[in-house]
Write a protein that holds these residues in place. Sequence first.
Motif, mmCIF file in Angstrom:
data_model
loop_
_atom_site.group_PDB
_atom_site.id
_atom_site.type_symbol
_atom_site.label_atom_id
_atom_site.label_comp_id
_atom_site.label_asym_id
_atom_site.label_seq_id
_atom_site.Cartn_x
_atom_site.Cartn_y
_atom_site.Cartn_z
ATOM 1 N N UNK A 230 13.654 19.915 14.338
ATOM 2 C CA UNK A 230 13.966 18.667 13.634
ATOM 3 C C UNK A 230 15.111 18.862 12.654
ATOM 4 N N UNK A 231 15.100 19.972 11.940
ATOM 5 C CA UNK A 231 16.156 20.244 10.972
ATOM 6 C C UNK A 231 17.516 20.325 11.671
ATOM 7 N N UNK A 232 17.552 20.975 12.824
ATOM 8 C CA UNK A 232 18.795 21.096 13.585
ATOM 9 C C UNK A 232 19.290 19.745 14.086
ATOM 10 N N UNK A 233 18.353 18.792 14.258
ATOM 11 C CA UNK A 233 18.707 17.466 14.774
ATOM 12 C C UNK A 233 19.046 16.483 13.663
ATOM 13 N N UNK A 234 19.055 16.928 12.419
ATOM 14 C CA UNK A 234 19.435 16.051 11.324
ATOM 15 C C UNK A 234 18.298 15.313 10.671
ATOM 16 N N UNK A 235 17.052 15.743 10.910
ATOM 17 C CA UNK A 235 15.895 15.135 10.261
ATOM 18 C C UNK A 235 15.572 15.954 9.012
ATOM 19 N N UNK A 236 15.316 15.280 7.899
ATOM 20 C CA UNK A 236 15.065 15.978 6.632
ATOM 21 C C UNK A 236 13.621 16.445 6.568
ATOM 22 N N UNK A 237 13.395 17.627 7.086
ATOM 23 C CA UNK A 237 12.109 18.316 6.980
ATOM 24 C C UNK A 237 12.319 19.523 6.081
ATOM 25 N N UNK A 238 11.256 20.153 5.585
ATOM 26 C CA UNK A 238 11.439 21.254 4.627
ATOM 27 C C UNK A 238 12.128 22.468 5.239
ATOM 28 N N UNK A 239 13.075 23.021 4.503
ATOM 29 C CA UNK A 239 13.629 24.315 4.869
ATOM 30 C C UNK A 239 12.567 25.372 4.615
ATOM 31 N N UNK A 356 6.842 12.844 19.665
ATOM 32 C CA UNK A 356 6.113 11.973 18.738
ATOM 33 C C UNK A 356 5.436 12.848 17.689
ATOM 34 N N UNK A 357 5.633 12.492 16.429
ATOM 35 C CA UNK A 357 5.135 13.320 15.334
ATOM 36 C C UNK A 357 3.647 13.130 15.065
ATOM 37 N N UNK A 358 3.086 12.043 15.576
ATOM 38 C CA UNK A 358 1.639 11.827 15.619
ATOM 39 C C UNK A 358 1.034 11.252 14.337
ATOM 40 N N UNK A 359 1.514 11.648 13.171
ATOM 41 C CA UNK A 359 1.003 11.105 11.907
ATOM 42 C C UNK A 359 2.168 10.657 11.041
ATOM 43 N N UNK A 360 2.991 9.800 11.608
ATOM 44 C CA UNK A 360 4.181 9.312 10.923
ATOM 45 C C UNK A 360 3.791 8.082 10.111
ATOM 46 N N UNK A 361 3.262 8.336 8.892
ATOM 47 C CA UNK A 361 2.859 7.236 8.017
ATOM 48 C C UNK A 361 3.037 7.669 6.565
ATOM 49 N N UNK A 373 21.390 7.146 3.950
ATOM 50 C CA UNK A 373 21.080 7.260 5.367
ATOM 51 C C UNK A 373 19.691 7.809 5.629
ATOM 52 N N UNK A 374 19.591 8.546 6.725
ATOM 53 C CA UNK A 374 18.288 9.102 7.102
ATOM 54 C C UNK A 374 17.796 10.163 6.123
ATOM 55 N N UNK A 375 18.711 10.719 5.326
ATOM 56 C CA UNK A 375 18.330 11.765 4.375
ATOM 57 C C UNK A 375 17.461 11.219 3.249
ATOM 58 N N UNK A 376 17.343 9.897 3.159
ATOM 59 C CA UNK A 376 16.455 9.307 2.146
ATOM 60 C C UNK A 376 14.989 9.580 2.458
ATOM 61 N N UNK A 377 14.701 9.978 3.682
ATOM 62 C CA UNK A 377 13.321 10.155 4.129
ATOM 63 C C UNK A 377 13.034 11.631 4.375
ATOM 64 N N UNK A 378 12.145 12.202 3.578
ATOM 65 C CA UNK A 378 11.701 13.568 3.799
ATOM 66 C C UNK A 378 10.399 13.542 4.572
ATOM 67 N N UNK A 379 10.337 14.287 5.660
ATOM 68 C CA UNK A 379 9.189 14.219 6.577
ATOM 69 C C UNK A 379 8.394 15.520 6.512
ATOM 70 N N UNK A 380 7.085 15.404 6.325
ATOM 71 C CA UNK A 380 6.194 16.568 6.297
ATOM 72 C C UNK A 380 5.049 16.343 7.292
ATOM 73 N N UNK A 381 4.201 17.357 7.458
ATOM 74 C CA UNK A 381 3.019 17.287 8.334
ATOM 75 C C UNK A 381 3.431 17.000 9.773
ATOM 76 N N UNK A 382 4.122 17.945 10.364
ATOM 77 C CA UNK A 382 4.731 17.750 11.685
ATOM 78 C C UNK A 382 4.128 18.644 12.759
#
Length: 501
Positions: A230-239, A356-361, A373-382
Amino acid sequence: MAGLERFLADEAATARLGEDLAMALRPGDVLALKGDLGAGKSTLARALIRALADDTALDVPSPTFTLVQSYDTRVPVHHFDLYRLSSASELDELGFDDALTQGAALVEWPQRAETRMPASALWIELDHQGEARRASLSGQGATFERAARSLAMRDFLDSAGCGGASRRHFVGDASARSYEIVSHAGFAPRVLMNSPRLVLGPPVRDGKPYAVIAHSAQSVTAFVAIDKALLAAGVSVPEIHAEDLDQGFLLLEHLGSDGFLGSDGQPVAERYAAAAELLAMMHGKAWPERMQAAPGIFHDVPPFDRDAMMIEAELLVDWYVPMVTGGPASEALRAGYAREWNAVLDRLAASEYTLMLRDFHSPNIIWRGERSGHDRLGIVDIQDALIGPAAYDIASLAMDARVTVSPDIEKRTLHAYIAARHAAGGFDEAAFKEAYAIMAAQRNSKILGIFVRLEKRDGKPYYLRHLPRIRDYLRRALAHPALAGLHAFYVAHGLLEERPL
């Protein structure tokens, strides 16, 4: 009885041990603290209580004369000093047993309690070792195991270059995973993820446990592999700053503390639309089914197949039906339920499948409004991501299980997603809307069962307050014409009726 030792070079190391034990403490635990005068018992006890309170300046007086001091901390803790106890029977007057029903107990001079210390107690003995101290920990059962794991987490932090960091509880979830905030001079706060290997449980069908059929992540390797993709694809997940795949420890970037909801805890339409647009971007990409976690270590992303969909949906029959009817579901109801669901799932054959991330809420999305942009959203629990219908994550978002999303905000969320997909080209809107209804019905049926299971099996009754919302979502989903037969079945069996909690 198992045991382990820790060398404590100075008072700061003793305080860190207290902090480590605080992170492992649960209601009902007893920590029996032994040692001569000046061995460091008070230092350890004070650090443990302050860590539970998340207050480094908290006044923690010695209970030598009061015999017991109680603290209303994250886990309520009762600090006993039995030095002046004349008889073990006096524990009854101090309310020792009652204290354990309300929280945990930290007991100094436990030897004066004779045989009243429970077999599950964690014993901590502090001895002088020159100018330093040695801590010997012994015990059996869950309390000792949690303490040992917490000390292993400290060793992990040490190997990552921050062994002297402070640890504070951050959040837990419905699984065995837990998270802490780690603070250390020289870097911004980080998140320590504790993800023990999944306990699979007994076989439930065809010799397989539920978690295997539902394709739940069994180790932290899944998180690492999916996070990197996800990080490589430009999604803001934790480093990931440090990792121990064998033990299930990760040191992660802290994405922020602002929730995805507004300051009033209610949905903000613009944020839900932004999350939908992020999903549209993700669904426009091709995702590999095999993802690399580390050199030579891969995670094969499982499919959200028929068996997984059905065993999840059947949680409604297994748990929700008995709660609302007072008895187990009949074989006729089970057979009819399976028949109707299989007919509906047949309609997914031509649906778009993706990651599908399954718990995207909302609990798993961080809002970072200062970014763009999309960087406004940090995504966890993946870690539980699957290859499944693209509509599933939109259903998870627009029918948020933890907060009431109005029909208007649901509609605006869907519109944002659909508009972004049309803009990218080649999008079948009608097929998506049908798949959305099916996935929303499947997910909310599952959640009705899960929330009852959390109460009945796991002793977490606070999930029941969400049931009216989930039933409303289910009604919305079943209104789609493609689900007419399933809708009729739910109505005929009273599965959509409002029930008193």
